[in-house]
Design an enzyme around this catalytic site. Structure first.
Site, short mmCIF file in Angstrom:
data_model
loop_
_atom_site.label_atom_id
_atom_site.label_comp_id
_atom_site.label_asym_id
_atom_site.label_seq_id
_atom_site.Cartn_x
_atom_site.Cartn_y
_atom_site.Cartn_z
N THR A 48 -6.48 -0.27 -17.11
CA THR A 48 -5.86 0.99 -17.53
C THR A 48 -4.71 0.77 -18.51
O THR A 48 -4.48 1.59 -19.40
CB THR A 48 -5.37 1.75 -16.28
OG1 THR A 48 -6.52 2.12 -15.52
CG2 THR A 48 -4.58 2.99 -16.62
N THR A 71 -6.17 -2.67 -12.37
CA THR A 71 -5.57 -2.75 -11.03
C THR A 71 -6.62 -2.73 -9.93
O THR A 71 -6.35 -3.17 -8.82
CB THR A 71 -4.58 -1.59 -10.81
OG1 THR A 71 -5.29 -0.35 -10.93
CG2 THR A 71 -3.44 -1.63 -11.80
N ASP A 72 -7.83 -2.23 -10.25
CA ASP A 72 -8.85 -2.15 -9.20
C ASP A 72 -9.20 -3.52 -8.64
O ASP A 72 -9.55 -3.65 -7.45
CB ASP A 72 -10.13 -1.48 -9.74
CG ASP A 72 -9.93 0.01 -10.01
OD1 ASP A 72 -8.91 0.57 -9.57
OD2 ASP A 72 -10.81 0.61 -10.66
#
Ligand code: ASP
Length: 329
Positions: free
Chosen positions: A20, A91-92
């Protein structure tokens, strides 16, 4: 902030790997390269030595294990050459990459992972602030020997115990069991603890099949049996302080004769007891089952740790030794 960044003494290498933080647009997709990320955070112009390269341009979910290993090896090599590394990614799957880097890292210069919860085109985008903090840690002499950390929302977390705790907010990472090890304040570090560092492993491949199996109310153990039959290793997520149903205990005992089984616990602040309970399927049965206990690793961290052990050619005894720090002793 600028003053602190100008005072950095260690060269820093930014490795940009999507996520992101690099995304842009009404339906955000990866767009920004490493040099664009630097432009988003103007105080970075004051960093004495900052090199930047784009390694991947993918959402975290699309990074495969081979790419992840290459990325971690690249970060470890830069650290070995004396560069502090700021690695930006999705971040996942940032928890997994952090563990992977920690299992390979064998240098004094730190590897610092960060990302963003909001795309660069969103109001309140948090990527630039996180990147500034990550570079501040990566370039600081004070971070020597720190190992691999995640810097996010002003906090510093150890790689092996950090978890994504919020899907969309800017304080997306926490260390529910261990707590953060410090903070970044206007580019200056406050460190009150050192994260535990695993013994580095020579991981040559990340190709084994490791299944994660969770147990729950009324489990008959069929999922664990299937996983043990079809994989090179199993991460088994036990209940509470290391508890399972009676049929699951039987499956666990037989799975452990066939394949390495790593046990962790379902609670976010998991730990595994030794001798409090005496019911069938309680902690002492699990500890005697032949499985390896690593309750201070999250299931995601345990999976990557086991993949690394297998990819380094360790047998069951070697895995138990490598992961012993992640249980009470
Ligand atoms: N939500 C994710 C991120 O924060 C998307 C991804 O992992 O790429 O980066």
């Amino acid at each position: 902030m600028r003053e602190a960044l100008e005072a950095l003494t260690r060269p820093v290498r930014l490795l940009a790997a999507g996520g992101t933080i690099s995304m842009h647009g009404a339906r955000a997709v990866p767009k920004l390269e490493a040099k664009d990320l630097i432009e988003l955070a103007p105080p970075l112009a004051g960093v004495p030595e900052l090199a930047a390269e784009t390694v991947l341009s993918l959402p975290g979910t699309q990074i495969d294990l081979g790419q992840a290993l290459e990325l971690a090896a690249r970060a470890a090599a830069a650290a070995r050459a004396g560069e502090g590394v700021a690695l930006t990614t999705g971040t996942d799957t940032l928890e997994e990459l952090a563990v992977l880097c920690a299992m390979l890292h064998d240098a004094d210069a730190p590897i610092v992972l960060t990302g963003a919860s909001r795309p660069s085109s969103s109001p309140g985008a948090d990527g630039a602030a996180n990147l500034l903090d990550a570079v501040a840690v990566a370039g600081s002499e004070r971070a020597s020997g720190l190992g691999v950390v995640v810097v996010f929302g002003g906090e510093i977390h150890g790689a092996m115990t950090v978890r994504k705790v919020d899907s969309s907010g800017p304080a997306a990472f926490g260390s529910p069991t261990a707590g953060p090890v410090g903070r970044v304040v206007e580019g200056r570090l406050w460190l009150h603890a050192s994260p535990m560092r695993p013994e580095p492993l020579a991981v040559t491949r990340l190709e084994h099949r490791v299944e994660v199996v969770s147990t729950g109310l009324g489990d008959d153990g069929a999922a664990l049996r299937r996983a043990a039959e079809s994989s090179d290793g199993v991460v088994f997520v036990a209940l509470g302080a290391g508890h399972v149903s009676v049929p699951v205990l039987g499956e666990l005992q037989s799975a452990a004769t066939r394949t390495p089984v790593l046990v962790t616990c379902r609670p976010e602040r998991g730990s595994m007891m030794f001798s409090t309970y005496g019911f069938a399927g309680s902690e002492s049965d699990l500890r005697a089952s032949g499985a390896i206990c690593a309750p201070f690793l999250s299931p995601a961290a345990a999976r990557v740790a086991l993949l690394c052990c297998l990819g380094a050619g360790l047998d069951r005894a070697g895995i138990a030794t490598a992961l012993a720090p992640w249980d009470a002793g």
